[in-house]
Design a protein around this motif. Structure first.
Motif, PDB file in Angstrom:
ATOM      1  N   ARG A 255       3.818 -36.111  27.308  1.00 31.10           N
ATOM      2  CA  ARG A 255       3.744 -36.051  28.772  1.00 31.10           C
ATOM      3  C   ARG A 255       2.427 -35.441  29.239  1.00 31.10           C
ATOM      4  O   ARG A 255       1.822 -35.901  30.213  1.00 31.10           O
ATOM      5  CB  ARG A 255       4.922 -35.236  29.325  1.00 31.10           C
ATOM      6  CG  ARG A 255       6.261 -35.935  29.234  1.00 31.10           C
ATOM      7  CD  ARG A 255       7.284 -35.317  30.170  1.00 31.10           C
ATOM      8  NE  ARG A 255       7.516 -33.915  29.900  1.00 31.10           N
ATOM      9  CZ  ARG A 255       8.390 -33.456  29.012  1.00 31.10           C
ATOM     10  NH1 ARG A 255       9.116 -34.308  28.290  1.00 31.10           N
ATOM     11  NH2 ARG A 255       8.552 -32.151  28.837  1.00 31.10           N
ATOM     12  N   LEU A 256       1.971 -34.402  28.549  1.00 22.87           N
ATOM     13  CA  LEU A 256       0.703 -33.780  28.922  1.00 22.87           C
ATOM     14  C   LEU A 256      -0.469 -34.731  28.708  1.00 22.87           C
ATOM     15  O   LEU A 256      -1.392 -34.791  29.521  1.00 22.87           O
ATOM     16  CB  LEU A 256       0.489 -32.495  28.133  1.00 22.87           C
ATOM     17  CG  LEU A 256       1.356 -31.294  28.527  1.00 22.87           C
ATOM     18  CD1 LEU A 256       1.070 -30.102  27.636  1.00 22.87           C
ATOM     19  CD2 LEU A 256       1.135 -30.917  29.981  1.00 22.87           C
ATOM     20  N   HIS A 257      -0.441 -35.480  27.608  1.00 21.51           N
ATOM     21  CA  HIS A 257      -1.506 -36.451  27.360  1.00 21.51           C
ATOM     22  C   HIS A 257      -1.516 -37.532  28.437  1.00 21.51           C
ATOM     23  O   HIS A 257      -2.584 -37.946  28.921  1.00 21.51           O
ATOM     24  CB  HIS A 257      -1.342 -37.071  25.974  1.00 21.51           C
ATOM     25  CG  HIS A 257      -1.739 -36.142  24.868  1.00 21.51           C
ATOM     26  ND1 HIS A 257      -1.487 -36.417  23.537  1.00 21.51           N
ATOM     27  CD2 HIS A 257      -2.375 -34.936  24.887  1.00 21.51           C
ATOM     28  CE1 HIS A 257      -1.951 -35.432  22.785  1.00 21.51           C
ATOM     29  NE2 HIS A 257      -2.487 -34.515  23.577  1.00 21.51           N
ATOM     30  N   GLU A 258      -0.338 -37.984  28.827  1.00 22.09           N
ATOM     31  CA  GLU A 258      -0.263 -38.994  29.879  1.00 22.09           C
ATOM     32  C   GLU A 258      -0.760 -38.441  31.215  1.00 22.09           C
ATOM     33  O   GLU A 258      -1.307 -39.191  32.035  1.00 22.09           O
ATOM     34  CB  GLU A 258       1.184 -39.484  30.022  1.00 22.09           C
ATOM     35  CG  GLU A 258       1.672 -40.312  28.849  1.00 22.09           C
ATOM     36  CD  GLU A 258       3.148 -40.645  28.952  1.00 22.09           C
ATOM     37  OE1 GLU A 258       3.817 -40.103  29.880  1.00 22.09           O
ATOM     38  OE2 GLU A 258       3.645 -41.425  28.109  1.00 22.09           O
ATOM     39  N   ALA A 259      -0.603 -37.121  31.422  1.00 20.07           N
ATOM     40  CA  ALA A 259      -1.050 -36.503  32.671  1.00 20.07           C
ATOM     41  C   ALA A 259      -2.544 -36.203  32.670  1.00 20.07           C
ATOM     42  O   ALA A 259      -3.079 -35.736  33.677  1.00 20.07           O
ATOM     43  CB  ALA A 259      -0.273 -35.214  32.922  1.00 20.07           C
ATOM     44  N   GLY A 260      -3.213 -36.442  31.547  1.00 23.72           N
ATOM     45  CA  GLY A 260      -4.659 -36.244  31.496  1.00 23.72           C
ATOM     46  C   GLY A 260      -5.109 -35.017  30.741  1.00 23.72           C
ATOM     47  O   GLY A 260      -6.302 -34.734  30.674  1.00 23.72           O
ATOM     48  N   THR A 261      -4.183 -34.256  30.155  1.00 16.92           N
ATOM     49  CA  THR A 261      -4.568 -33.065  29.384  1.00 16.92           C
ATOM     50  C   THR A 261      -4.775 -33.473  27.929  1.00 16.92           C
ATOM     51  O   THR A 261      -3.930 -33.231  27.064  1.00 16.92           O
ATOM     52  CB  THR A 261      -3.482 -31.974  29.500  1.00 16.92           C
ATOM     53  OG1 THR A 261      -3.123 -31.804  30.867  1.00 16.92           O
ATOM     54  CG2 THR A 261      -3.971 -30.648  28.949  1.00 16.92           C
ATOM     55  N   ALA A 262      -5.918 -34.086  27.681  1.00 20.02           N
ATOM     56  CA  ALA A 262      -6.181 -34.646  26.352  1.00 20.02           C
ATOM     57  C   ALA A 262      -6.347 -33.569  25.295  1.00 20.02           C
ATOM     58  O   ALA A 262      -6.145 -33.830  24.104  1.00 20.02           O
ATOM     59  CB  ALA A 262      -7.436 -35.522  26.412  1.00 20.02           C
ATOM     60  N   GLU A 263      -6.729 -32.345  25.705  1.00 16.58           N
ATOM     61  CA  GLU A 263      -6.980 -31.285  24.727  1.00 16.58           C
ATOM     62  C   GLU A 263      -5.706 -30.616  24.227  1.00 16.58           C
ATOM     63  O   GLU A 263      -5.746 -29.778  23.338  1.00 16.58           O
ATOM     64  CB  GLU A 263      -7.910 -30.225  25.326  1.00 16.58           C
ATOM     65  CG  GLU A 263      -7.327 -29.445  26.493  1.00 16.58           C
ATOM     66  CD  GLU A 263      -7.546 -30.109  27.837  1.00 16.58           C
ATOM     67  OE1 GLU A 263      -7.460 -29.422  28.871  1.00 16.58           O
ATOM     68  OE2 GLU A 263      -7.797 -31.333  27.858  1.00 16.58           O
ATOM     69  N   ALA A 264      -4.553 -30.946  24.807  1.00 15.34           N
ATOM     70  CA  ALA A 264      -3.292 -30.348  24.351  1.00 15.34           C
ATOM     71  C   ALA A 264      -2.994 -30.777  22.927  1.00 15.34           C
ATOM     72  O   ALA A 264      -3.246 -31.924  22.534  1.00 15.34           O
ATOM     73  CB  ALA A 264      -2.151 -30.757  25.285  1.00 15.34           C
ATOM     74  N   ARG A 265      -2.444 -29.877  22.152  1.00 13.22           N
ATOM     75  CA  ARG A 265      -2.146 -30.160  20.739  1.00 13.22           C
ATOM     76  C   ARG A 265      -1.022 -29.248  20.261  1.00 13.22           C
ATOM     77  O   ARG A 265      -0.771 -28.188  20.864  1.00 13.22           O
ATOM     78  CB  ARG A 265      -3.393 -29.922  19.890  1.00 13.22           C
ATOM     79  CG  ARG A 265      -3.748 -28.438  19.743  1.00 13.22           C
ATOM     80  CD  ARG A 265      -5.190 -28.227  19.430  1.00 13.22           C
ATOM     81  NE  ARG A 265      -6.030 -28.597  20.557  1.00 13.22           N
ATOM     82  CZ  ARG A 265      -7.313 -28.884  20.448  1.00 13.22           C
ATOM     83  NH1 ARG A 265      -7.890 -28.850  19.265  1.00 13.22           N
ATOM     84  NH2 ARG A 265      -8.029 -29.192  21.509  1.00 13.22           N
ATOM     85  N   LEU A 266      -0.366 -29.652  19.169  1.00 12.22           N
ATOM     86  CA  LEU A 266       0.656 -28.817  18.542  1.00 12.22           C
ATOM     87  C   LEU A 266       0.027 -28.062  17.382  1.00 12.22           C
ATOM     88  O   LEU A 266      -0.819 -28.599  16.659  1.00 12.22           O
ATOM     89  CB  LEU A 266       1.829 -29.654  18.053  1.00 12.22           C
ATOM     90  CG  LEU A 266       2.662 -30.345  19.128  1.00 12.22           C
ATOM     91  CD1 LEU A 266       3.802 -31.137  18.491  1.00 12.22           C
ATOM     92  CD2 LEU A 266       3.225 -29.335  20.130  1.00 12.22           C
ATOM     93  N   TYR A 267       0.458 -26.837  17.189  1.00 13.46           N
ATOM     94  CA  TYR A 267      -0.071 -25.989  16.123  1.00 13.46           C
ATOM     95  C   TYR A 267       1.100 -25.428  15.330  1.00 13.46           C
ATOM     96  O   TYR A 267       1.973 -24.758  15.883  1.00 13.46           O
ATOM     97  CB  TYR A 267      -0.883 -24.848  16.724  1.00 13.46           C
ATOM     98  CG  TYR A 267      -1.459 -23.886  15.711  1.00 13.46           C
ATOM     99  CD1 TYR A 267      -2.666 -24.147  15.065  1.00 13.46           C
ATOM    100  CD2 TYR A 267      -0.807 -22.685  15.408  1.00 13.46           C
ATOM    101  CE1 TYR A 267      -3.201 -23.265  14.144  1.00 13.46           C
ATOM    102  CE2 TYR A 267      -1.330 -21.790  14.490  1.00 13.46           C
ATOM    103  CZ  TYR A 267      -2.534 -22.084  13.857  1.00 13.46           C
ATOM    104  OH  TYR A 267      -3.064 -21.209  12.938  1.00 13.46           O
ATOM    105  N   GLY A 268       1.133 -25.719  14.024  1.00 12.67           N
ATOM    106  CA  GLY A 268       2.175 -25.196  13.156  1.00 12.67           C
ATOM    107  C   GLY A 268       3.414 -26.055  13.068  1.00 12.67           C
ATOM    108  O   GLY A 268       4.382 -25.662  12.404  1.00 12.67           O
ATOM    109  N   ALA A 269       3.400 -27.232  13.708  1.00 13.68           N
ATOM    110  CA  ALA A 269       4.598 -28.082  13.719  1.00 13.68           C
ATOM    111  C   ALA A 269       4.625 -29.081  12.570  1.00 13.68           C
ATOM    112  O   ALA A 269       5.654 -29.721  12.355  1.00 13.68           O
ATOM    113  CB  ALA A 269       4.685 -28.836  15.046  1.00 13.68           C
ATOM    114  N   ASP A 270       3.544 -29.220  11.832  1.00 17.38           N
ATOM    115  CA  ASP A 270       3.439 -30.241  10.794  1.00 17.38           C
ATOM    116  C   ASP A 270       3.946 -29.702   9.460  1.00 17.38           C
ATOM    117  O   ASP A 270       3.360 -28.768   8.906  1.00 17.38           O
ATOM    118  CB  ASP A 270       1.977 -30.677  10.661  1.00 17.38           C
ATOM    119  CG  ASP A 270       1.781 -31.760   9.611  1.00 17.38           C
ATOM    120  OD1 ASP A 270       2.791 -32.290   9.103  1.00 17.38           O
ATOM    121  OD2 ASP A 270       0.612 -32.074   9.300  1.00 17.38           O
ATOM    122  N   PRO A 271       5.033 -30.258   8.895  1.00 20.22           N
ATOM    123  CA  PRO A 271       5.533 -29.786   7.595  1.00 20.22           C
ATOM    124  C   PRO A 271       4.547 -30.029   6.456  1.00 20.22           C
ATOM    125  O   PRO A 271       4.724 -29.487   5.365  1.00 20.22           O
ATOM    126  CB  PRO A 271       6.810 -30.616   7.386  1.00 20.22           C
ATOM    127  CG  PRO A 271       7.207 -31.081   8.746  1.00 20.22           C
ATOM    128  CD  PRO A 271       5.921 -31.276   9.489  1.00 20.22           C
TER     129      PRO A 271
END
Length: 330
Positions: A255-271
């Motif tokens: 949702r954030l990417h669709e709203a234009g916040t391209a720099e948003a990212r997940l940290y620590g979620a990748d197994p």
């Protein structure tokens, strides 16, 4: 978690669950630690885009867990921001970071367009009365300022180096997949402190023992959420089954990417990351380093098997050389 897996005993569990591996993906750290019928693994998802820096989580954590004051009875601001905690430590199991950033104005002398992050907005009449940006030195719009706020906490890693190096068993893996320090068993050796790739654990100087977030292990056993998540007014700190949280985080990121916040990212979620995925992960609006987080953390005990193999090989070669020299003299 499926019914057959819940009813499966530790002796019947697949070998990858009982591998006691030090790195790589691990389906179930609780079963790997020897819990025969663990519930679903739980953890934290911290959405920093809706954190308002209120510190309710810090206060709730201290009150519930009887954590002593961070510094003095009345700690002062650090002078760099509204942060008066500074970092995670034995007396700060939650740390709200305040990062002030200068945001360049948009092209053509206009301020950059605001992005809706899902926060409540003032009524249109109040927005219309908002002051305009002051002009810059070149006659265009001045730079703006944005605050990045994030409540940091122990990551409860899938592969926890602190747990691997503890000589007394004071650190243990719970049935919920979290990592807890038993303070009555800790001998204060401090091995866990440099082992943590995030700098989470600390020792109390007047006590000598190590302390960190327990993810409110005592509350989980009573069916309660951790105190920090309960106190968070914006639901920035979300608690629940880890897989469900990851799905929720991916949807929020989209949702954030669709709203234009391209720099948003997940940290620590990748197994598949360097710690096998964290039990407490974050949605960030900038690089991890901006928040004081390591960009590519790796469990510090990952190479221990190779190190011991090489040490054994070296010892064997040395013993053979000594034996050869002794036999040669005879």
């Amino acid at each position: 978690m499926t019914a057959d897996r819940t009813e499966q005993s530790a002796s019947e569990a697949p070998m990858e669950w009982l591998s006691a591996s030090l790195a790589g993906p691990l389906a179930d750290p609780a079963t790997d630690a020897g819990h025969p019928h663990p519930p679903e693994r739980v953890g934290f998802f911290t959405d920093t885009s809706v954190c308002i820096g209120c510190k309710a989580c810090e206060v709730a954590c201290k009150e519930w867990n009887l954590v002593p004051p961070t510094r003095d009875e009345a700690p002062d601001l650090l002078g760099t921001s509204f942060d008066n905690t500074g970092e995670l430590s034995a007396n700060s199991w939650r740390h709200v970071a305040f990062v002030e950033q200068r945001v360049p104005a948009g092209t053509g002398g206009r301020p950059a367009e605001a992005v809706d992050l899902g926060m409540p907005q003032p009524p249109p009449a109040e927005r219309d009365r908002a002051p305009e940006a002051a002009p810059g030195a070149d006659g265009g719009a001045a730079e703006g300022v944005r605050w990045l706020m994030s409540s940091d906490v122990c990551k409860h890693c899938t592969h926890a180096a602190c747990l691997d190096v503890c000589p007394t068993g004071a650190l243990f893996r719970t049935e919920y997949g979290t990592v807890v320090v038993q303070e009555d068993i800790c001998n204060g050796c401090g091995y866990c402190i440099p082992a943590c790739p995030y700098g989470v654990i600390g020792k109390r100087e007047d006590d000598g023992r190590a302390f960190k977030c327990t993810l409110c292990y005592d509350r989980l056993g009573s069916g309660l959420e951790p105190a920090c998540a309960t106190a968070c007014p914006t639901d920035s700190i979300q608690f629940g089954p880890l897989e469900e949280l990851r799905e929720r985080a991916n949807a929020r990121l989209e949702r954030l990417h669709e709203a234009g916040t391209a720099e948003a990212r997940l940290y620590g979620a990748d197994p598949g990351d360097g710690v096998g995925g964290a039990g407490a992960f974050f949605l960030l609006l900038d690089e991890p380093e901006v928040y004081g987080l390591p960009p590519d953390p790796v469990v510090t005990t990952r190479d221990l098997p190779d190190i011991w193999r090489h040490a054994a090989l070296a010892a064997g070669v040395a013993a053979a050389a000594v034996a050869a020299a002794f036999l040669g003299r005879r």
